[in-house]
Design an enzyme around this catalytic site. Structure first.
Site, mmCIF file in Angstrom:
data_model
loop_
_atom_site.group_PDB
_atom_site.id
_atom_site.type_symbol
_atom_site.label_atom_id
_atom_site.label_comp_id
_atom_site.label_asym_id
_atom_site.label_seq_id
_atom_site.Cartn_x
_atom_site.Cartn_y
_atom_site.Cartn_z
ATOM 1 C CG ASP A 210 17.694 9.363 -17.446
ATOM 2 O OD1 ASP A 210 17.899 8.298 -17.881
ATOM 3 O OD2 ASP A 210 17.994 9.417 -15.995
ATOM 4 C CE LYS B 38 15.652 5.892 -19.782
ATOM 5 N NZ LYS B 38 15.689 6.237 -18.392
ATOM 6 C CE LYS C 274 19.408 10.897 -12.302
ATOM 7 N NZ LYS C 274 18.778 9.852 -12.055
ATOM 8 N NE ARG D 296 32.484 -8.183 -24.624
ATOM 9 C CZ ARG D 296 32.624 -6.833 -24.729
ATOM 10 N NH1 ARG D 296 32.613 -6.158 -26.064
ATOM 11 N NH2 ARG D 296 32.238 -5.943 -23.794
ATOM 12 C CG HIS E 261 10.740 7.219 -16.593
ATOM 13 N ND1 HIS E 261 10.467 6.019 -17.180
ATOM 14 C CD2 HIS E 261 11.811 7.443 -15.957
ATOM 15 C CE1 HIS E 261 11.532 5.456 -17.024
ATOM 16 N NE2 HIS E 261 12.359 6.035 -16.285
ATOM 17 C CD GLU F 38 15.764 9.652 -9.890
ATOM 18 O OE1 GLU F 38 16.271 8.598 -9.540
ATOM 19 O OE2 GLU F 38 16.106 10.324 -10.904
ATOM 20 C CE LYS G 278 8.438 3.565 -10.635
ATOM 21 N NZ LYS G 278 9.355 3.258 -9.606
ATOM 22 C CG HIS H 185 11.540 1.536 -14.450
ATOM 23 N ND1 HIS H 185 12.313 2.249 -14.923
ATOM 24 C CD2 HIS H 185 11.323 1.864 -13.074
ATOM 25 C CE1 HIS H 185 12.719 3.377 -13.935
ATOM 26 N NE2 HIS H 185 12.109 2.959 -12.964
HETATM 27 C C1 BG6 Z 1 15.739 5.304 -15.014
HETATM 28 C C2 BG6 Z 1 16.635 6.499 -15.121
HETATM 29 O O1 BG6 Z 1 15.046 5.177 -16.287
HETATM 30 O O2 BG6 Z 1 14.842 5.869 -13.751
HETATM 31 C C3 BG6 Z 1 17.201 6.913 -13.772
HETATM 32 O O3 BG6 Z 1 17.646 6.127 -16.139
HETATM 33 C C4 BG6 Z 1 16.460 7.060 -12.894
HETATM 34 O O4 BG6 Z 1 18.294 8.134 -13.945
HETATM 35 C C5 BG6 Z 1 15.531 6.006 -12.558
HETATM 36 O O5 BG6 Z 1 17.051 7.359 -11.474
HETATM 37 C C6 BG6 Z 1 14.367 6.227 -11.464
HETATM 38 O O6 BG6 Z 1 13.421 5.321 -11.449
HETATM 39 P P1 BG6 Z 1 12.746 5.066 -10.099
HETATM 40 O O7 BG6 Z 1 11.732 3.564 -10.251
HETATM 41 O O8 BG6 Z 1 13.633 4.822 -8.870
HETATM 42 O O9 BG6 Z 1 12.016 6.221 -9.860
#
Ligand code: BG6
Length: 480
Positions: free
Chosen positions: A237, A150, A331, A51, A242, A218, A184, A180
Site C-alpha cells: 500500500d 492505485k 498505521k 453503474r 509512495h 499515520e 505533493k 499522489h
Molecule cells: C494511500 C494509501 O495511497 O495513501 C492509504 O492507500 C494512506 O492507506 C494514504 O492512508 C496516505 O496518504 P496521505 O496523503 O494522507 O499521506
C-alpha cells in the site's frame, strides 16, 4: 507572494466510477477548486459515469454534497457552484458489458474537445473491459489520456498484466499512473532544492551523507478499508509506491532536462540499483490498541498482514554505496507525519566540544504537516558569556515563504497535469514494474519465513524492533 494560475485548455474529462469514494473525496473537490481558481475553463465538460441509475440532477446533488463534505474549507459563491454544475454530465452504464456505451460515444460525436481524458477510478478488475471498450467504441483519439489509480497491481505479474492491457490500446505517452505523493508540494520542492541550487550537490553523496530516513507515519488505522488492506498491507500500500518514489527523488542523478522521461529514466536507474534486502534488515508490525487490533479491524483473526514496515535499503551505485536508506511507514502511530531526513556525517575533527564530538548536520524535508525544510546547524549561542555552541534548527516553512495558507492538494496538481499532458509527476510502466520486482522479493522472503508481524501499541512509535534496527547501527529514528 501570489501563485500564478495558468488556465489549461478546455477539456472533456470522463470519470469512470464517478459516484465512488475516490471521486467524491478527491477528484470532484480537486476539479472544483481548480475551477474556482480560474484554471479550468467553463467550456470544459466533466462526464460522470457510474453503474448507478442517477438523473442529472441527482448527480449534481452528489457533486455538491461531495464538495461540502470533503472540501468544507472552500469558500465559494452560488454562482460559482452553479457554473461548475453546468459542466457536469452523467451517464449510467455498466462497464462490464456493451450496454450504455453508445450514450458515451454519441456524447463525443455531437460535440467534442481536443483534449479527452478518461479517469479510471474503478476496481482493477474492470480496467481490462473498460479499456477494450474505449478502443472498440473508437473513443481513443491522439489527444486522449487515461488516468489509472492505485492499486497498480499487487505484484510484478499483475502490474505487468495491467501495463500490457493499457499498452494494448494506449501509447505510454497517454498513460498517467497516479502516485499522489508525487503531486505533493514538497516533492516538487525536493527537485528544486536538489537541482536549482548548487549548495547541496557537492555534499549529496556517500562522502558526506551518513544515512537517509524516509518516514510516512499515520495516526489513522485501516479506517473501514479492512478487506482491501488485509490483502495488501503497508508494504504494497505504501512502500512499493509512495516511499520508493521519495527514495528515488532523493537518490537520483540530476536529469539532463526537467522533462518527464529524463526524470523517469533517472528514477528507474535508482530502483534498479537497489540491492536485495536481507530479511534481518526488515521489521513488520501489526497494531494493538484500546480501539481494537489490526486483526479486529480487518476482520481476520489469523491475518499475517503488516500495518507497519521498516526496511534498511541500499542503493548500490557510486554516489550512494554504503549509505543506508531507512524506510518506515505504519498505521495507528503517534503522529501523522511524512518526512525525509538526510543526516550528514560527523565532523572530521571538532574544536567545539559543546556540540558533542559526533555532532551531525541534518536536513529534514517535511511533506506534511507544514510543508517545509529544517536545516540543523551548529551556531554560537547568542549573547555574552563566551563561545558556547548550540544546534539550531533553521526552519523554512513553505507557507510562510509563499504567503499561502493552504497549499493545493496533490490531486488538483495531478489532474491539471493530465490536462496539460505533462507526465513528470506520474509513474512510467517500467518504473512500476521495477518497483514491484524489488518489493516482491522482500515479500517472498517474509512469506517463506512464516514469521508473524510484531505487535505494537496503537498511538506509539511502532515496534521496538524498528528502534533496535537503528540502534544496532548506532543511529536513531527522527522522533515521530
Ligand atoms: C494511500 C494509501 O495511497 O495513501 C492509504 O492507500 C494512506 O492507506 C494514504 O492512508 C496516505 O496518504 P496521505 O496523503 O494522507 O499521506
Amino acid at each position: 507572494m501570489v501563485s500564478k494560475t495558468i488556465p489549461v485548455k478546455s477539456f472533456d474529462l470522463v470519470i469512470f466510477g464517478a459516484t465512488g469514494d475516490l471521486s467524491k473525496r478527491k477528484i470532484i473537490p480537486a476539479l472544483f477548486r481548480r475551477f474556482i481558481a480560474g484554471q479550468v475553463p467553463p467550456t470544459s465538460r466533466i462526464i460522470g459515469v457510474s453503474r448507478r441509475d442517477l438523473s442529472q440532477s441527482d448527480f449534481n446533488i452528489l457533486v455538491r454534497n461531495s464538495i461540502s463534505e470533503f472540501a468544507p474549507n472552500i469558500i465559494f459563491t452560488e454562482n460559482q457552484i452553479n457554473g461548475f454544475c453546468k459542466m457536469l454530465n452523467f451517464i449510467s452504464m455498466d462497464l462490464g458489458s456493451d450496454k450504455g456505451w453508445d450514450g458515451l460515444t454519441e456524447f463525443f460525436i455531437k460535440n467534442s474537445q481536443e483534449i479527452r481524458t478518461f479517469y479510471l477510478s474503478i476496481s482493477p478488475a474492470l480496467i481490462e473491459s473498460c479499456t477494450q471498450r474505449l478502443n472498440s467504441f473508437k473513443l481513443i483519439t491522439p489527444q486522449t489520456r487515461v488516468v489509472v489509480e492505485k492499486p497498480l497491481g499487487t505484484d510484478l505479474a499483475s502490474a505487468t498484466m495491467l501495463n500490457k492491457i493499457l499498452c494494448s490500446v494506449f501509447k505510454e505517452k497517454q498513460i498517467f499512473r497516479i502516485d499522489h505523493y508525487l503531486g505533493k508540494e514538497t516533492v516538487q520542492n525536493l527537485m528544486a532544492l536538489r537541482f536549482a541550487n548548487v549548495l547541496l550537490e557537492p555534499l549529496w553523496n556517500n562522502n558526506y551523507v551518513d544515512h537517509v530516513q524516509i518516514t510516512v507515519a499515520e495516526t489513522g488505522d485501516v479506517n473501514g478499508r479492512g478487506e482491501y488492506y488485509d490483502e495488501v498491507g503497508a508494504m504494497r500500500d505504501m512502500v512499493q509506491n509512495h516511499l520508493m518514489q521519495l527514495l528515488c527523488l532523493i537518490a537520483m542523478e540530476p536529469p539532463a532536462h526537467f522533462d518527464a522521461d529524463d526524470i523517469r529514466n533517472e528514477k528507474l536507474k535508482v530502483i534498479r540499483s537497489l540491492l536485495p534486502v536481507n530479511i534481518k534488515d526488515t521489521v513488520r508490525g501489526q497494531y494493538q490498541g484500546a480501539n481494537g487490533s489490526f486483526r479486529d479491524h480487518v476482520n481476520n483473526p489469523e491475518s499475517n498482514t503488516d500495518s507497519f514496515v521498516a526496511i534498511k535499503a541500499h542503493v548500490s551505485n557510486w554516489r550512494w554505496a554504503g549509505v543506508p536508506f531507512y524506510l518506515r511507514t505504519g498505521k495507528a502511530l503517534s503522529r501523522k507525519v511524512s518526512e525525509i531526513v538526510v543526516e550528514f556525517k560527523p565532523l572530521p575533527h571538532t574544536i567545539f566540544p559543546d556540540l558533542g564530538k559526533n555532532y551531525q548536520n541534518k536536513l529534514v524535508i517535511r511533506l506534511q504537516p507544514e510543508e517545509g525544510m529544517t536545516l540543523h546547524i551548529g551556531v554560537k549561542e547568542p549573547g555574552p558569556g563566551g563561545m558556547r555552541l548550540i544546534n539550531a534548527p533553521l526552519d523554512m516553512t513553505f507557507a510562510q515563504l509563499t504567503g499561502q495558507i493552504e497549499s493545493i492538494d496533490a490531486y488538483e496538481r495531478l489532474i491539471m497535469d493530465t490536462c496539460r499532458g505533462d507526465q513528470t509527476l506520474f509513474m512510467r510502466g517500467d518504473e512500476l514494474e521495477a518497483a514491484w520486482a524489488w518489493v516482491d522479493d522482500i515479500i517472498a522472503d517474509w512469506d517463506e519465513s512464516k514469521e508473524e508481524p510484531l505487535e505494537y501499541t496503537s498511538g506509539g512509535p511502532g515496534p521496538l524492533e524498528a528502534t533496535k534496527m537503528m540502534s544496532r547501527d548506532g543511529r536513531s529514528w527522527e522522533k515521530i
